[in-house]
Design an enzyme around this catalytic site. Sequence first.
Site, mmCIF file in Angstrom:
data_model
loop_
_atom_site.group_PDB
_atom_site.id
_atom_site.type_symbol
_atom_site.label_atom_id
_atom_site.label_comp_id
_atom_site.label_asym_id
_atom_site.label_seq_id
_atom_site.Cartn_x
_atom_site.Cartn_y
_atom_site.Cartn_z
ATOM 1 N N GLU A 148 -5.734 7.884 7.513
ATOM 2 C CA GLU A 148 -5.704 9.056 6.422
ATOM 3 C C GLU A 148 -4.010 8.936 6.198
ATOM 4 O OE1 GLU A 148 -7.185 9.723 4.013
ATOM 5 O OE2 GLU A 148 -9.332 8.646 5.037
ATOM 6 N N VAL A 151 -5.635 0.892 6.077
ATOM 7 C CA VAL A 151 -4.222 1.136 6.729
ATOM 8 C C VAL A 151 -3.643 2.163 5.179
ATOM 9 C CG1 VAL A 151 -3.310 -1.247 6.789
ATOM 10 C CG2 VAL A 151 -3.366 -0.492 4.170
ATOM 11 N N CYS A 166 0.326 -1.250 -0.497
ATOM 12 C CA CYS A 166 -0.373 -0.017 -0.399
ATOM 13 C C CYS A 166 0.801 1.150 -0.176
ATOM 14 C CB CYS A 166 -1.010 -0.385 1.086
ATOM 15 S SG CYS A 166 -1.840 1.932 1.754
ATOM 16 N N LYS A 214 -9.134 -9.558 5.763
ATOM 17 C CA LYS A 214 -8.732 -8.192 7.090
ATOM 18 C C LYS A 214 -8.898 -8.711 8.872
ATOM 19 C CE LYS A 214 -9.591 -4.283 4.509
ATOM 20 N NZ LYS A 214 -10.580 -3.322 4.419
HETATM 21 N N1 LIG Z 1 -6.903 7.648 1.616
HETATM 22 C C1 LIG Z 1 -7.011 7.349 2.403
HETATM 23 C C2 LIG Z 1 -6.722 5.795 1.172
HETATM 24 C C3 LIG Z 1 -5.341 4.528 1.738
HETATM 25 C C4 LIG Z 1 -6.120 3.661 0.964
HETATM 26 O O1 LIG Z 1 -6.771 3.480 0.564
HETATM 27 N N2 LIG Z 1 -6.069 2.106 1.539
HETATM 28 C C5 LIG Z 1 -6.310 0.505 1.172
HETATM 29 C C6 LIG Z 1 -4.859 0.438 1.043
HETATM 30 S S1 LIG Z 1 -3.254 0.960 -0.911
HETATM 31 C C7 LIG Z 1 -6.525 0.117 2.237
HETATM 32 O O2 LIG Z 1 -6.271 -0.648 3.705
HETATM 33 N N3 LIG Z 1 -7.837 -0.252 1.550
HETATM 34 C C8 LIG Z 1 -8.655 -1.765 2.058
HETATM 35 C C9 LIG Z 1 -10.442 -0.779 1.727
HETATM 36 O O3 LIG Z 1 -10.477 -0.005 1.025
HETATM 37 O O4 LIG Z 1 -11.041 -1.846 2.586
HETATM 38 C C10 LIG Z 1 -5.345 7.565 2.792
HETATM 39 O O5 LIG Z 1 -4.655 8.343 2.365
HETATM 40 O O6 LIG Z 1 -4.604 6.743 4.220
#
Ligand SMILES: N[C@@H](CCC(=O)N[C@@H](CS)C(=O)NCC(=O)O)C(=O)O
Length: 232
Positions: free
Chosen positions: A74, A62, A21, A48
């Site tokens: 965030e 994450v 990520c 998860k």
């Molecule tokens: N806007 C968030 C984006 C974080 C994000 O999209 N993380 C993804 C992994 S790259 C995630 O946790 N995905 C799991 C989900 O959406 O359930 C940030 O900047 O922290």
Amino acid sequence: MSSLKTLVPPKPIKLYSCVICPWAARTWIALTQANVEFEYIEIDLKNKPEWFLKEVNPGGKVPTLKYGDDIIIESAITTEFVADLFPEAKLIPDDPFLRAQSRLMADRFMEYLVPVYRELYVACNVDAAANVFGAIDKFLPYLKDAKPFFGGSDHLTLAEILIAPFLSRLYMVLESGLVSGETLETLTSDPKYEYFNTWAQNIFATPGLKGTFDKTANLNWMKERLSSLGKL
Ligand SMILES: N[C@@H](CCC(=O)N[C@@H](CS)C(=O)NCC(=O)O)C(=O)O
């Protein structure tokens, strides 16, 4: 600043992250670059853990940062939190104008270069590599005094930390053999891109990047994706 001294936070820090990520990598890089004592917890995003959703972050994303009993989410915010918590690491420029300029630089990178990264790495459109040049041309006026880092800094600061996970994955794809090698060849040999390329290589050589970026895991993710899209 990469200090040799380990920085011990006033309360324990836990970073819930995932190696593939780029958003989570921002905070991981900041903690590593500043040599902070923290616990890294890898979350399998395809499966998860119940405890993560129940006890840590019902949003399930994450990066999630736990500071004592408090939860911060965030990536731009969790990363800035690290910079704020450890002023001695000097992750934010002292000068307010430089700070403003560095934020603009990070915004412009996200606007111009991250779409190319997404097209290549996330959408796996391997023919999109050459789009990187137009994006760099638009971005370059915002990359000031990269000697070796933004604003003449001798170490990574927040704006570059926000950018670094995307920049490193972009180069990873260009170097991977999954796309035509011509783009990388031009990027690394054409004098027009020397300033940008040197800056990028300087970033990749920092402890923050070296200590966190798992190229194999990230490339495997792309290969699996290419394969699931029937492109490999
Ligand atoms: N806007 C968030 C984006 C974080 C994000 O999209 N993380 C993804 C992994 S790259 C995630 O946790 N995905 C799991 C989900 O959406 O359930 C940030 O900047 O922290």
